[in-house]
Scaffold this motif. Structure first.
Motif, short mmCIF file in Angstrom:
data_model
loop_
_atom_site.label_atom_id
_atom_site.label_comp_id
_atom_site.label_asym_id
_atom_site.label_seq_id
_atom_site.Cartn_x
_atom_site.Cartn_y
_atom_site.Cartn_z
N LYS A 488 0.83 -1.21 0.00
CA LYS A 488 0.00 0.00 0.00
C LYS A 488 0.87 1.26 0.00
CE LYS A 488 -3.81 2.20 2.50
NZ LYS A 488 -4.71 2.10 3.68
N LYS A 512 -7.55 -1.04 -7.72
CA LYS A 512 -8.62 -2.04 -7.84
C LYS A 512 -8.10 -3.43 -7.47
CE LYS A 512 -12.31 -3.36 -11.06
NZ LYS A 512 -12.85 -3.14 -12.43
N ASP A 515 -7.35 -3.53 -3.62
CA ASP A 515 -8.58 -3.67 -2.83
C ASP A 515 -9.07 -5.11 -2.83
OD1 ASP A 515 -8.51 -0.99 -2.25
OD2 ASP A 515 -9.93 -0.40 -3.83
N TRP A 516 -8.89 -5.81 -3.95
CA TRP A 516 -9.36 -7.19 -4.03
C TRP A 516 -8.50 -8.14 -3.18
CZ3 TRP A 516 -12.56 -10.84 -4.24
CH2 TRP A 516 -12.22 -12.14 -4.63
N SER A 518 -6.67 -7.50 -0.70
CA SER A 518 -6.66 -7.18 0.72
C SER A 518 -8.06 -7.36 1.36
CB SER A 518 -6.19 -5.73 0.93
OG SER A 518 -7.05 -4.82 0.27
N SER A 519 -9.03 -7.76 0.55
CA SER A 519 -10.40 -7.94 1.06
C SER A 519 -10.51 -9.24 1.86
CB SER A 519 -11.39 -7.96 -0.10
OG SER A 519 -11.17 -9.10 -0.92
N LYS A 520 -11.44 -9.28 2.79
CA LYS A 520 -11.67 -10.49 3.59
C LYS A 520 -12.16 -11.63 2.71
CE LYS A 520 -12.68 -8.22 8.00
NZ LYS A 520 -13.70 -8.06 9.09
N GLU A 521 -12.96 -11.30 1.68
CA GLU A 521 -13.47 -12.32 0.77
C GLU A 521 -12.32 -13.12 0.14
OE1 GLU A 521 -16.00 -12.69 -3.44
OE2 GLU A 521 -15.81 -10.74 -2.42
N ASP A 553 -15.33 -9.77 -14.06
CA ASP A 553 -14.54 -10.05 -12.85
C ASP A 553 -13.68 -11.31 -13.01
OD1 ASP A 553 -15.48 -7.86 -11.55
OD2 ASP A 553 -17.09 -8.92 -10.48
N LYS A 556 -10.14 -11.67 -11.35
CA LYS A 556 -9.95 -11.96 -9.92
C LYS A 556 -9.46 -13.39 -9.69
CE LYS A 556 -13.39 -8.67 -8.16
NZ LYS A 556 -14.62 -8.52 -7.34
#
Length: 562
Positions: A488, A512, A515-516, A518-521, A553, A556
């Protein structure tokens, strides 16, 4: 084995103890750190056997000073049947038989004279007597060379004196004059060749020493009595009482000046310097230093400071271990470049294909540079590879690197005293082999080493603790959250290129992707179990997004392939 004064003494003792060539080779390698080929050991044994059989062997030095075609002499001895037989202990050794009890025909019975083996024509040995000049030379020489090569210089000098049939004090003043004769192609080049470079090096050192022994010019007694030179160096001559200036006072000043010039001490002979450390490095201002060390990770800042020690020419070796794909190599290169080092002029990087022979060749070709080994885990797990690296990481001022192989293209340079002699030896070998390029089995490494590994420090320590202790060791182990924090902080300046090297960085796309991942998902997805984040995963995911459809998407899924 440390009781042996040299390799020849060790070879003789081990041979007499019944050891074979392979065993002798291993002892010389492991105990005496002498990297002689098996063929070289065999040649010395042949000379020893011949000298012993003919009663000429008294000490190991006799083997080193031997002159003559040993193969021809042994063939002649074997063809003559004059009461000699092979020894029961060693199949190739010749010893006279005791034929006193034989009742068969003798020289008295037959009247024939038994032909004796023709003695080798050898020059009478010149003994280096302990003259005051010789003592001064060896005292001076101990400060110029390492202790382990001092005996080689003495042996080489003894060879030169014996060949010239001159005493030390008579030869020393002529050293500088005859020095060109001992170079490759000179009138005495064969002396240097037979002594494997030691003779050539000893004459060169003797010539340097004699320059420091040049007689001083005679100083006029009046000038010395009236005004000692040691006072003139520090202060101007003072007059106790004001007197009229006369021509005599002027002449005194002129004489005093003459004394000052004569009393100047001789300049010291400069030692060979490392070109890599002589580079004038730029002085970084505070802003530049802040940019280099403005890393979000404290571990990375510590690593960069360690690299800067190498970049400034102060440190010799650095060991960096830790997670793979977190930017260690990029950080090392950026620090070196910031300090003015350019690749491949000042530093070079060896990646992936790190076999032991590749490591050795890389060190030889970059002997005066900063050598960076990236992802070299395979060579760290190899005994031979670790041995080569340890030689380059040695803390001694002179670091000698060896390669133990009898390959047809490996040239024996173990007795060369510097890299110039190694180059001369390779040039002579190439001329004799139709221009083929040979590889030396020994050279001097004057550069620095940075090893980057994905193994943990504890894992490397288990393999070879001595390897880790020879260098400054930095371990960079980051958790997923620390990797995300670092990514970051570097995101805006993070450059991504395509296969052709073109910059394809886009701030919106980079954010973008960040963010993906580092997301919990993403982090809690079962497919990420047991996996760790790294910069390569980020780059591969970014390229999938850059090449695909922004509205889809599908990109991803590329993050799970890393």
């Amino acid at each position: 084995m440390s009781d042996f004064s040299g390799p020849v003494e060790a070879i003789v003792a081990l041979y007499e103890a019944g050891k074979d060539i392979s065993s002798i080779y291993k002892v010389l390698w492991k105990e005496l750190k002498t990297y002689w080929s098996e063929s070289k050991i065999k040649d010395h044994l042949k000379i020893y056997k011949y000298l012993k059989a003919t009663g000429q062997y008294h000490a190991p030095a006799d083997v080193e000073l031997f002159e003559g075609d040993i193969d021809a002499l042994l063939a002649e001895m074997s063809s003559q049947k004059n009461g000699r037989t092979k020894s029961s202990t060693h199949a190739e050794e010749y010893e006279p038989e005791d034929d006193s009890d034989e009742e068969t025909e003798t020289s008295e019975d037959v009247g024939d004279v038994v032909e004796q083996p023709r003695p080798v024509r050898r020059l009478p040995r010149v003994l280096m007597t302990e003259t005051s000049l010789q003592k001064k030379f060896f005292k001076w020489l101990t400060k110029q060379v390492k202790p382990n090569v001092l005996n080689s210089y003495k042996t080489g000098l003894r060879k030169v004196l014996n060949e010239a049939q001159m005493e030390f004090d008579d030869f020393a003043p002529l050293a500088e004059t005859v020095l060109p004769d001992y170079y490759a192609g000179g009138a005495k080049a064969n002396v240097g060749d037979q002594s494997s470079g030691a003779a050539r090096a000893s004459v060169r050192k003797l010539a340097e020493f004699m320059k420091t022994q040049e007689p001083k010019k005679e100083v006029p007694k009046k000038a010395v009595a009236e005004k000692p030179a040691r006072k003139v160096k520090k202060e101007e001559p003072k007059a106790a009482v004001p007197v009229k200036k006369t021509s005599s006072s002027k002449s005194k000043k002129a004489k005093v000046q003459e004394v000052t010039e004569v009393e100047e001490p001789p300049k010291k002979i400069s030692q060979e310097k490392n070109p890599a450390r002589e580079k004038v490095l730029p002085k970084l201002d505070k802003k530049a230093e802040q940019e280099i060390f403005a890393d979000p990770s404290k571990s990375f800042n510590a690593m960069k400071k360690a690299v800067s020690v190498i970049a400034k020419g102060i440190g010799k070796a650095l060991f960096i271990s830790g997670n793979g794909g977190i930017g260690k190599t990029y950080a090392v290169s950026s620090v070196l470049e910031a300090y003015g080092h350019k690749r491949p002029v000042d530093y070079n990087i060896l990646k992936t294909k790190c076999t032991p022979i590749n490591v050795y060749k890389f060190l030889y070709k970059n002997q005066n540079k900063i050598c960076v080994f990236d992802d070299c885990d395979s060579v760290l797990q190899n005994v031979e590879g670790r041995s080569v690296l340890k030689s380059a990481l040695d803390s001694d001022d002179v670091r000698e690197v060896f390669w133990g192989s009898d390959s047809k293209d490996v040239v024996d340079t173990t007795d060369c005293m510097d890299n110039d002699e190694v180059a001369e030896c390779l040039e002579r070998w190439s001329k004799k082999h139709d221009g083929r390029m040979g590889m030396p089995n020994h050279f001097f490494f004057n550069g620095s080493v940075i090893i980057i590994s994905n193994m943990k420090k504890s894992e490397i320590k288990k393999l070879d603790e001595a390897l880790v202790t020879r260098a400054t060791s930095i371990e960079v182990l980051l958790t997923n959250s620390e990797i995300l924090d670092r990514l970051k902080g570097l995101l805006n300046n993070f450059k991504i290129t395509d296969a052709a090297g073109r910059d394809i960085s886009d701030k919106a796309k980079k954010k973008k992707v960040f963010d993906w991942i580092s997301s919990k998902e993403f982090l809690n997805d079962p497919r990420m179990e047991g996996k760790s984040l790294n910069f390569r995963l980020f780059i591969n995911t970014y390229k999938a997004l850059y090449a695909g459809d922004d509205e889809s998407d599908d990109w991803k899924q590329a993050a799970f392939q890393g």
